[in-house]
Design an enzyme around this catalytic site. Structure first.
Site, PDB file in Angstrom:
ATOM      1  N   GLY A  14      48.879  44.506  62.248  1.00  0.00           N
ATOM      2  CA  GLY A  14      49.990  45.263  61.691  1.00  0.00           C
ATOM      3  C   GLY A  14      49.573  45.945  60.401  1.00  0.00           C
ATOM      4  O   GLY A  14      48.653  46.755  60.374  1.00  0.00           O
ATOM      5  N   ALA A  17      48.242  50.362  58.465  1.00  0.00           N
ATOM      6  CA  ALA A  17      47.564  51.095  59.534  1.00  0.00           C
ATOM      7  C   ALA A  17      48.209  50.831  60.887  1.00  0.00           C
ATOM      8  O   ALA A  17      48.461  51.762  61.661  1.00  0.00           O
ATOM      9  CB  ALA A  17      46.088  50.721  59.569  1.00  0.00           C
ATOM     10  N   ILE A  43      48.440  35.766  58.817  1.00  0.00           N
ATOM     11  CA  ILE A  43      47.298  36.527  58.309  1.00  0.00           C
ATOM     12  C   ILE A  43      47.825  37.591  57.361  1.00  0.00           C
ATOM     13  O   ILE A  43      48.625  38.449  57.748  1.00  0.00           O
ATOM     14  CB  ILE A  43      46.511  37.183  59.449  1.00  0.00           C
ATOM     15  CG1 ILE A  43      45.964  36.113  60.401  1.00  0.00           C
ATOM     16  CG2 ILE A  43      45.372  38.040  58.905  1.00  0.00           C
ATOM     17  CD1 ILE A  43      45.280  36.676  61.618  1.00  0.00           C
ATOM     18  N   ALA A  51      49.018  54.447  46.582  1.00  0.00           N
ATOM     19  CA  ALA A  51      49.043  55.835  46.147  1.00  0.00           C
ATOM     20  C   ALA A  51      48.587  56.730  47.294  1.00  0.00           C
ATOM     21  O   ALA A  51      47.751  56.345  48.103  1.00  0.00           O
ATOM     22  CB  ALA A  51      48.148  56.036  44.926  1.00  0.00           C
ATOM     23  N   LYS A  79      54.219  61.448  42.641  1.00  0.00           N
ATOM     24  CA  LYS A  79      52.845  61.537  42.143  1.00  0.00           C
ATOM     25  C   LYS A  79      52.405  63.001  42.163  1.00  0.00           C
ATOM     26  O   LYS A  79      52.455  63.654  43.203  1.00  0.00           O
ATOM     27  CB  LYS A  79      51.908  60.690  43.012  1.00  0.00           C
ATOM     28  CG  LYS A  79      50.437  60.833  42.648  1.00  0.00           C
ATOM     29  CD  LYS A  79      49.543  60.051  43.602  1.00  0.00           C
ATOM     30  CE  LYS A  79      48.068  60.362  43.330  1.00  0.00           C
ATOM     31  NZ  LYS A  79      47.171  59.660  44.248  1.00  0.00           N
ATOM     32  N   LEU A 332      41.019  49.609  57.649  1.00  0.00           N
ATOM     33  CA  LEU A 332      39.839  48.874  57.185  1.00  0.00           C
ATOM     34  C   LEU A 332      38.903  48.488  58.322  1.00  0.00           C
ATOM     35  O   LEU A 332      37.722  48.239  58.080  1.00  0.00           O
ATOM     36  CB  LEU A 332      40.281  47.619  56.424  1.00  0.00           C
ATOM     37  CG  LEU A 332      41.112  47.876  55.165  1.00  0.00           C
ATOM     38  CD1 LEU A 332      41.546  46.550  54.542  1.00  0.00           C
ATOM     39  CD2 LEU A 332      40.343  48.714  54.165  1.00  0.00           C
ATOM     40  N   GLU A 341      40.404  58.169  44.981  1.00  0.00           N
ATOM     41  CA  GLU A 341      41.151  59.411  45.190  1.00  0.00           C
ATOM     42  C   GLU A 341      42.292  59.231  46.194  1.00  0.00           C
ATOM     43  O   GLU A 341      42.753  60.194  46.804  1.00  0.00           O
ATOM     44  CB  GLU A 341      40.208  60.524  45.654  1.00  0.00           C
ATOM     45  CG  GLU A 341      39.395  61.154  44.527  1.00  0.00           C
ATOM     46  CD  GLU A 341      40.188  62.149  43.674  1.00  0.00           C
ATOM     47  OE1 GLU A 341      41.340  62.430  44.025  1.00  0.00           O
ATOM     48  OE2 GLU A 341      39.642  62.646  42.675  1.00  0.00           O
ATOM     49  N   ILE A 345      45.231  55.698  52.973  1.00  0.00           N
ATOM     50  CA  ILE A 345      46.328  55.959  53.905  1.00  0.00           C
ATOM     51  C   ILE A 345      46.117  57.297  54.603  1.00  0.00           C
ATOM     52  O   ILE A 345      46.425  57.448  55.794  1.00  0.00           O
ATOM     53  CB  ILE A 345      47.670  55.888  53.170  1.00  0.00           C
ATOM     54  CG1 ILE A 345      47.977  54.425  52.804  1.00  0.00           C
ATOM     55  CG2 ILE A 345      48.800  56.470  54.009  1.00  0.00           C
ATOM     56  CD1 ILE A 345      49.217  54.225  51.961  1.00  0.00           C
TER      57      ILE A 345
END
Length: 503
Positions: A14, A17, A43, A51, A79, A332, A341, A345
């Site tokens: 989950g 991602a 987990i 960000a 932002k 990941l 930077e 996401i």
């Protein structure tokens, strides 16, 4: 799967991602599709990607999310860019702001006129020609254009990644995604093809599908452990291999920008949310111990820490193939690019978009996988180059970590881009690389990478006209920024509630 019956896809894991993938599939998969996700509450997730960059609008908009509701649900804020504090040297700050900087004339972008004006002693720092940075530095915010002559001000968000995943989970489940609770004990593969056939959970349940999306984090249970896809290690260019994360109570300025603050052996992030500030220290374990990192982080918070510092270990790099057999890695599981930077996401989002463009009806043809992987290789390598530039272009002399990265051998692609900039102030955006020439310009100028020339076409503009161009651009942008409400007031009014928004 027979054509016309929809798709049969199982998302493993989950987090941000996994639920981004599930939500997008729930929105766009054809009728008759079977969409499943398996995750375990036992987990945890890394969950520090708080960000974003403006492309998040494309994802949220495609799902039809209401922006005000999204900000309420995720405790978000706006932002306008990222402030890099101390990256050139202590006491120095510049911003990689979203949106345009300055104003080009004819065929030439603004950087050539700014380089010429700087040679003549006419140029001011880039902040004076960036609406986003002017607004950010004065804590102001607006959406859209208040009048046709005003400049567009692109923006992104800060938000709680855990709350965003929960928000997307509700969205996905309401549209038919079936969630299974459990831990993956075994990945079952087909004997002839080597494809993944099913995931077997720790209680014996068997979850089969045609296609699998690996969102199992650094463990990469499917694409890494089961399929054995190699990992390309980029730590020779990006040697930070640890992060220490901790939330704290609100305090200091409620900034409409992220701060990336250079420290002795890495850098610290600061991300203001409605209910807290997200903080973290990214560092090299060869130059700083975990205990020292925790001390540095806790000593540089705006408010009281609300949890113990949480260590995260990583190696910067990527899977050699993100799409292997009938499995696609996201997040990941696909690789790690440190959050300098705010691209984590976005890399999930762009991979989902690329998948939807070639959505396989079954396991997927190898030609689709080859295309996907070639695009991913290019995207990740160009983002890597941009991050490496920040480290390499420093003047923090006498600090072992910074001395090391300043003297490293650069990727050939980055070296070529730097050669073009130094020779003539030229910045080339190759194909659809993420960062624009304006973004590269801000970092190159902000970190003191000198261009030895500029395009001589800029000399066609008379000196008086050049001075007028700079002055009128600056005056117009300063006036626009002054007219904006404070970020805090704007956010409160926009989301329609003051409870929980900081004072």
């Amino acid at each position: 799967m027979t054509s016309g019956r929809g798709v049969d896809i199982l998302v493993a894991g989950g987090g941000t991602a996994g639920w981004m993938a599930a939500a997008a599939l729930a929105r766009f998969a054809p009728p008759g599709s079977r969409l499943q996700l398996v995750e375990s509450e036992a987990i945890g997730t890394v969950g520090v990607g708080e960000a974003t960059i403006p492309q998040i609008h494309l994802f949220n908009g495609a799902l039809g999310l209401d922006e005000a509701e999204f900000l309420r649900e995720t405790k978000g804020s706006f932002k306008l860019g990222i402030s890099f504090d101390g990256w050139l040297h202590e006491g120095h700050s510049y911003m990689h702001a979203f949106g345009d900087v300055g104003q080009g004339v004819g065929l030439l972008p603004f950087q050539h006129y700014w380089l010429r004006a700087r040679k003549l002693g006419l140029a001011k720092p880039l902040v004076r020609y960036s609406l986003n940075e002017l607004a950010a530095r004065t804590m102001r915010m607006q959406r859209g254009r208040p009048h046709p002559a005003a400049r567009e001000m692109p923006y992104a968000y800060h938000f709680d990644a855990g709350l965003y995943a929960a928000y997307l989970r509700r969205y996905a489940e309401a549209r038919g995604v079936v969630r299974h609770e459990g831990q993956i004990a075994h990945v079952e593969r087909q004997g002839e093809t080597g494809d993944i056939a099913a995931l077997v959970l720790d209680d014996g349940r068997r979850l089969a599908a045609d296609f699998f999306i690996d969102c199992t984090g650094f463990r990469a249970l499917l694409v890494g452990q089961a399929l054995g896809t190699p990992f390309d290690d980029w730590s020779n260019w990006l040697p930070c291999d640890r992060a220490m994360a901790v939330p704290c109570e609100g305090g200091g300025d409620f900034t409409p920008f992220t701060r990336a603050i250079a420290r002795e052996a890495g850098w610290q992030w600061r991300i203001p949310l409605q209910h807290r500030i997200g903080n973290g220290l990214v560092y090299s374990s060869a130059h700083l111990s975990d205990d020292e990192a925790a001390s540095v982080l806790l000593a540089n918070l705006d408010g009281k820490a609300t949890a113990d510092p949480r260590p995260i270990r990583f190696t910067t790099g990527k899977r050699r193939r993100h799409w292997a057999q009938n499995c696609l890695a996201l997040g990941l599981a696909a690789g790690f690019m440190e959050p300098l930077e705010s691209t984590s996401i976005h890399l999930v989002q762009s991979a989902i978009s690329r998948l939807l463009a070639i959505l396989p009806g079954g396991r997927g043809d190898p030609a689709l996988a080859d295309y996907f992987n070639a695009q991913a290789d290019f995207e990740w390598a160009r983002i890597r180059d941009f991050l490496v530039l920040h480290y390499w272009a420093n003047q923090r002399h006498g600090q072992p970590f910074w001395d090391q990265v300043r003297n490293m051998d650069l990727p050939d692609t980055l070296a070529a881009k730097l050669d073009l900039w130094r020779a003539a102030g030229f910045i080339h955006r190759e194909h659809e690389e993420l960062f624009t020439p304006v973004g590269w310009f801000q970092v190159l100028a902000g970190q003191g990478v000198a261009a030895h020339g500029y395009n001589p076409v800029a000399d066609a503009l008379g000196e008086a006209d050049l001075a007028r161009l700079l002055h009128e651009t600056e005056t117009s942008l300063v006036d626009q920024a002054r007219a904006m409400p404070r970020h805090l007031d704007f956010l409160r009014d926009y989301i329609g509630q003051s409870q929980g928004v900081p004072a």
